[in-house]
Design a protein around this motif. Sequence first.
Motif, PDB file in Angstrom:
ATOM      1  N   THR A   1       0.862  -1.176   0.000  1.00 40.71           N
ATOM      2  CA  THR A   1       0.000   0.000   0.000  1.00 40.71           C
ATOM      3  C   THR A   1       0.897   1.223   0.000  1.00 40.71           C
ATOM      4  N   ALA A   2       0.723   2.081  -0.978  1.00 44.10           N
ATOM      5  CA  ALA A   2       1.557   3.277  -1.083  1.00 44.10           C
ATOM      6  C   ALA A   2       1.274   4.229   0.072  1.00 44.10           C
ATOM      7  N   MET A   3       2.342   4.780   0.608  1.00 40.64           N
ATOM      8  CA  MET A   3       2.224   5.812   1.626  1.00 40.64           C
ATOM      9  C   MET A   3       2.368   7.161   0.924  1.00 40.64           C
ATOM     10  N   GLU A   4       1.646   8.145   1.426  1.00 40.20           N
ATOM     11  CA  GLU A   4       1.754   9.480   0.861  1.00 40.20           C
ATOM     12  C   GLU A   4       2.944  10.198   1.475  1.00 40.20           C
ATOM     13  N   ASN A   5       3.701  10.875   0.631  1.00 37.60           N
ATOM     14  CA  ASN A   5       4.816  11.697   1.107  1.00 37.60           C
ATOM     15  C   ASN A   5       4.199  13.029   1.521  1.00 37.60           C
ATOM     16  N   VAL A   6       3.854  13.157   2.801  1.00 32.17           N
ATOM     17  CA  VAL A   6       3.100  14.315   3.268  1.00 32.17           C
ATOM     18  C   VAL A   6       3.988  15.513   3.560  1.00 32.17           C
ATOM     19  N   ASP A   7       5.297  15.286   3.640  1.00 32.35           N
ATOM     20  CA  ASP A   7       6.242  16.385   3.814  1.00 32.35           C
ATOM     21  C   ASP A   7       7.544  16.010   3.125  1.00 32.35           C
ATOM     22  N   LYS A   8       8.079  16.925   2.330  1.00 30.47           N
ATOM     23  CA  LYS A   8       9.283  16.619   1.561  1.00 30.47           C
ATOM     24  C   LYS A   8      10.497  16.330   2.443  1.00 30.47           C
ATOM     25  N   GLY A   9      10.381  16.567   3.752  1.00 31.39           N
ATOM     26  CA  GLY A   9      11.448  16.229   4.683  1.00 31.39           C
ATOM     27  C   GLY A   9      11.556  14.739   4.941  1.00 31.39           C
ATOM     28  N   GLY A  10      10.590  13.961   4.436  1.00 31.66           N
ATOM     29  CA  GLY A  10      10.643  12.510   4.575  1.00 31.66           C
ATOM     30  C   GLY A  10       9.578  11.923   5.474  1.00 31.66           C
ATOM     31  N   PHE A  11       8.473  12.629   5.668  1.00 36.94           N
ATOM     32  CA  PHE A  11       7.382  12.120   6.501  1.00 36.94           C
ATOM     33  C   PHE A  11       6.328  11.502   5.600  1.00 36.94           C
ATOM     34  N   PHE A  12       6.004  10.237   5.862  1.00 34.89           N
ATOM     35  CA  PHE A  12       5.061   9.475   5.044  1.00 34.89           C
ATOM     36  C   PHE A  12       3.904   8.979   5.907  1.00 34.89           C
ATOM     37  N   ALA A  13       2.729   8.817   5.297  1.00 42.52           N
ATOM     38  CA  ALA A  13       1.565   8.322   6.030  1.00 42.52           C
ATOM     39  C   ALA A  13       0.607   7.618   5.079  1.00 42.52           C
ATOM     40  N   CYS A  14      -0.182   6.699   5.642  1.00 38.39           N
ATOM     41  CA  CYS A  14      -1.254   6.063   4.871  1.00 38.39           C
ATOM     42  C   CYS A  14      -2.365   5.650   5.823  1.00 38.39           C
ATOM     43  N   LEU A  15      -3.512   5.402   5.260  1.00 38.25           N
ATOM     44  CA  LEU A  15      -4.680   4.960   6.014  1.00 38.25           C
ATOM     45  C   LEU A  15      -5.096   3.599   5.480  1.00 38.25           C
ATOM     46  N   LEU A  16      -5.042   2.593   6.366  1.00 45.65           N
ATOM     47  CA  LEU A  16      -5.448   1.238   5.988  1.00 45.65           C
ATOM     48  C   LEU A  16      -6.844   0.965   6.537  1.00 45.65           C
ATOM     49  N   PRO A  17      -7.628   0.144   5.851  1.00 40.98           N
ATOM     50  CA  PRO A  17      -8.937  -0.224   6.384  1.00 40.98           C
ATOM     51  C   PRO A  17      -8.778  -1.194   7.550  1.00 40.98           C
ATOM     52  N   GLY A  18      -9.778  -1.240   8.405  1.00 38.00           N
ATOM     53  CA  GLY A  18      -9.782  -2.208   9.500  1.00 38.00           C
ATOM     54  C   GLY A  18      -9.646  -1.562  10.860  1.00 38.00           C
ATOM     55  N   LYS A  19      -9.707  -2.404  11.877  1.00 40.19           N
ATOM     56  CA  LYS A  19      -9.618  -1.943  13.267  1.00 40.19           C
ATOM     57  C   LYS A  19      -8.528  -2.669  14.040  1.00 40.19           C
ATOM     58  N   LYS A  20      -7.868  -3.632  13.400  1.00 37.66           N
ATOM     59  CA  LYS A  20      -6.804  -4.381  14.046  1.00 37.66           C
ATOM     60  C   LYS A  20      -5.500  -4.124  13.295  1.00 37.66           C
ATOM     61  N   ILE A  21      -4.477  -3.739  14.049  1.00 35.52           N
ATOM     62  CA  ILE A  21      -3.185  -3.436  13.427  1.00 35.52           C
ATOM     63  C   ILE A  21      -2.583  -4.732  12.898  1.00 35.52           C
ATOM     64  N   PRO A  22      -2.317  -4.779  11.596  1.00 35.17           N
ATOM     65  CA  PRO A  22      -1.755  -6.000  11.011  1.00 35.17           C
ATOM     66  C   PRO A  22      -0.240  -6.060  11.217  1.00 35.17           C
ATOM     67  N   ALA A  23       0.314  -7.242  11.061  1.00 29.41           N
ATOM     68  CA  ALA A  23       1.771  -7.360  10.985  1.00 29.41           C
ATOM     69  C   ALA A  23       2.161  -6.710   9.659  1.00 29.41           C
ATOM     70  N   TYR A  24       3.175  -5.888   9.689  1.00 27.89           N
ATOM     71  CA  TYR A  24       3.587  -5.216   8.458  1.00 27.89           C
ATOM     72  C   TYR A  24       5.067  -4.850   8.512  1.00 27.89           C
ATOM     73  N   THR A  25       5.600  -4.561   7.356  1.00 29.81           N
ATOM     74  CA  THR A  25       6.937  -3.999   7.234  1.00 29.81           C
ATOM     75  C   THR A  25       6.826  -2.760   6.361  1.00 29.81           C
ATOM     76  N   LEU A  26       7.872  -1.958   6.377  1.00 27.57           N
ATOM     77  CA  LEU A  26       7.934  -0.770   5.537  1.00 27.57           C
ATOM     78  C   LEU A  26       8.924  -1.035   4.409  1.00 27.57           C
ATOM     79  N   VAL A  27       8.564  -0.646   3.224  1.00 24.07           N
ATOM     80  CA  VAL A  27       9.451  -0.739   2.063  1.00 24.07           C
ATOM     81  C   VAL A  27       9.628   0.685   1.559  1.00 24.07           C
TER      82      VAL A  27
END
Length: 129
Positions: A61-87
Amino acid sequence: MESELYQLMNWPEIEDILYSECATPKDILGPAVCREGIVIQAFRPDAVEMWVKTGKGNRLTAMENVDKGGFFACLLPGKKIPAYTLVYETRSGQKIEIEDAYRFAQKIEEKDLKAFQAGVNYDLPDMLG
Protein backbone atom coordinates in the motif's frame (compact mmCIF):
# COMPACT_ATOMS: atom_id res chain seq x y z
CA MET A 1 -3.18 14.59 -0.28
CA GLU A 2 -6.20 12.49 0.52
CA SER A 3 -8.49 14.76 2.55
CA GLU A 4 -9.45 12.09 5.09
CA LEU A 5 -5.81 11.30 5.87
CA TYR A 6 -4.92 15.00 6.02
CA GLN A 7 -7.58 15.58 8.70
CA LEU A 8 -6.26 12.71 10.85
CA MET A 9 -2.71 14.04 11.04
CA ASN A 10 -1.31 16.10 13.91
CA TRP A 11 0.71 18.71 12.03
CA PRO A 12 2.42 20.36 15.06
CA GLU A 13 3.71 16.93 16.15
CA ILE A 14 4.85 16.17 12.60
CA GLU A 15 6.86 19.39 12.60
CA ASP A 16 8.41 18.37 15.93
CA ILE A 17 9.54 15.10 14.31
CA LEU A 18 10.90 16.90 11.23
CA TYR A 19 12.91 19.37 13.32
CA SER A 20 14.08 16.77 15.87
CA GLU A 21 12.20 18.48 18.67
CA CYS A 22 9.95 15.57 19.64
CA ALA A 23 10.67 13.87 22.97
CA THR A 24 8.08 11.13 22.40
CA PRO A 25 8.18 10.00 18.73
CA LYS A 26 6.19 6.84 19.52
CA ASP A 27 3.19 9.12 20.11
CA ILE A 28 3.03 9.87 16.39
CA LEU A 29 5.16 7.36 14.47
CA GLY A 30 3.98 3.83 13.76
CA PRO A 31 0.40 2.56 13.67
CA ALA A 32 -2.65 4.05 15.39
CA VAL A 33 -6.23 2.81 15.32
CA CYS A 34 -8.83 5.48 14.70
CA ARG A 35 -12.49 5.54 13.70
CA GLU A 36 -11.57 5.67 10.00
CA GLY A 37 -9.14 2.72 10.12
CA ILE A 38 -5.44 2.41 10.85
CA VAL A 39 -3.10 5.34 10.30
CA ILE A 40 0.55 4.40 9.79
CA GLN A 41 3.12 7.19 9.89
CA ALA A 42 6.85 6.94 9.24
CA PHE A 43 9.82 9.30 9.01
CA ARG A 44 12.54 8.36 6.50
CA PRO A 45 14.47 11.42 5.25
CA ASP A 46 16.39 9.19 2.81
CA ALA A 47 13.21 7.88 1.11
CA VAL A 48 11.60 9.17 -2.06
CA GLU A 49 8.75 6.63 -2.00
CA MET A 50 7.42 4.35 0.71
CA TRP A 51 4.95 1.47 1.04
CA VAL A 52 3.40 -0.62 3.80
CA LYS A 53 3.73 -4.36 3.10
CA THR A 54 1.00 -6.46 4.73
CA GLY A 55 -0.45 -9.93 4.67
CA LYS A 56 0.60 -13.27 3.33
CA GLY A 57 0.25 -11.95 -0.21
CA ASN A 58 2.78 -9.23 0.56
CA ARG A 59 0.31 -6.54 -0.47
CA LEU A 60 1.95 -3.12 -0.94
CA THR A 61 0.00 0.00 0.00
CA ALA A 62 1.56 3.28 -1.08
CA MET A 63 2.22 5.81 1.63
CA GLU A 64 1.75 9.48 0.86
CA ASN A 65 4.82 11.70 1.11
CA VAL A 66 3.10 14.31 3.27
CA ASP A 67 6.24 16.38 3.81
CA LYS A 68 9.28 16.62 1.56
CA GLY A 69 11.45 16.23 4.68
CA GLY A 70 10.64 12.51 4.57
CA PHE A 71 7.38 12.12 6.50
CA PHE A 72 5.06 9.48 5.04
CA ALA A 73 1.57 8.32 6.03
CA CYS A 74 -1.25 6.06 4.87
CA LEU A 75 -4.68 4.96 6.01
CA LEU A 76 -5.45 1.24 5.99
CA PRO A 77 -8.94 -0.22 6.38
CA GLY A 78 -9.78 -2.21 9.50
CA LYS A 79 -9.62 -1.94 13.27
CA LYS A 80 -6.80 -4.38 14.05
CA ILE A 81 -3.18 -3.44 13.43
CA PRO A 82 -1.76 -6.00 11.01
CA ALA A 83 1.77 -7.36 10.98
CA TYR A 84 3.59 -5.22 8.46
CA THR A 85 6.94 -4.00 7.23
CA LEU A 86 7.93 -0.77 5.54
CA VAL A 87 9.45 -0.74 2.06
CA TYR A 88 11.10 2.41 0.82
CA GLU A 89 13.01 3.56 -2.22
CA THR A 90 16.12 5.71 -1.82
CA ARG A 91 17.23 8.52 -4.14
CA SER A 92 19.61 6.07 -5.83
CA GLY A 93 16.69 3.74 -6.66
CA GLN A 94 17.50 1.06 -4.09
CA LYS A 95 14.47 -0.57 -2.44
CA ILE A 96 14.88 -1.47 1.22
CA GLU A 97 12.49 -3.41 3.46
CA ILE A 98 12.59 -2.78 7.22
CA GLU A 99 10.60 -3.54 10.33
CA ASP A 100 8.80 -0.53 11.74
CA ALA A 101 10.27 -0.26 15.24
CA TYR A 102 7.28 1.82 16.31
CA ARG A 103 4.93 -1.10 15.57
CA PHE A 104 6.15 -2.97 18.64
CA ALA A 105 5.21 -2.41 22.27
CA GLN A 106 7.65 -0.68 24.57
CA LYS A 107 9.74 -3.19 26.54
CA ILE A 108 11.23 -0.79 29.08
CA GLU A 109 9.07 -0.09 32.10
CA GLU A 110 7.87 3.48 32.57
CA LYS A 111 9.78 3.96 35.86
CA ASP A 112 13.04 2.85 34.22
CA LEU A 113 12.42 5.12 31.25
CA LYS A 114 11.84 8.12 33.53
CA ALA A 115 15.04 7.32 35.44
CA PHE A 116 16.91 7.12 32.13
CA GLN A 117 15.52 10.48 31.01
CA ALA A 118 16.56 11.98 34.37
CA GLY A 119 20.07 10.55 33.97
CA VAL A 120 19.88 8.40 37.09
CA ASN A 121 19.23 4.92 35.71
CA TYR A 122 22.30 2.95 36.73
CA ASP A 123 20.98 -0.34 35.38
CA LEU A 124 20.99 0.89 31.77
CA PRO A 125 23.51 -1.71 30.49
CA ASP A 126 21.31 -4.51 31.87
CA MET A 127 18.16 -2.99 30.36
CA LEU A 128 19.56 -2.45 26.87
CA GLY A 129 21.74 -5.54 26.71
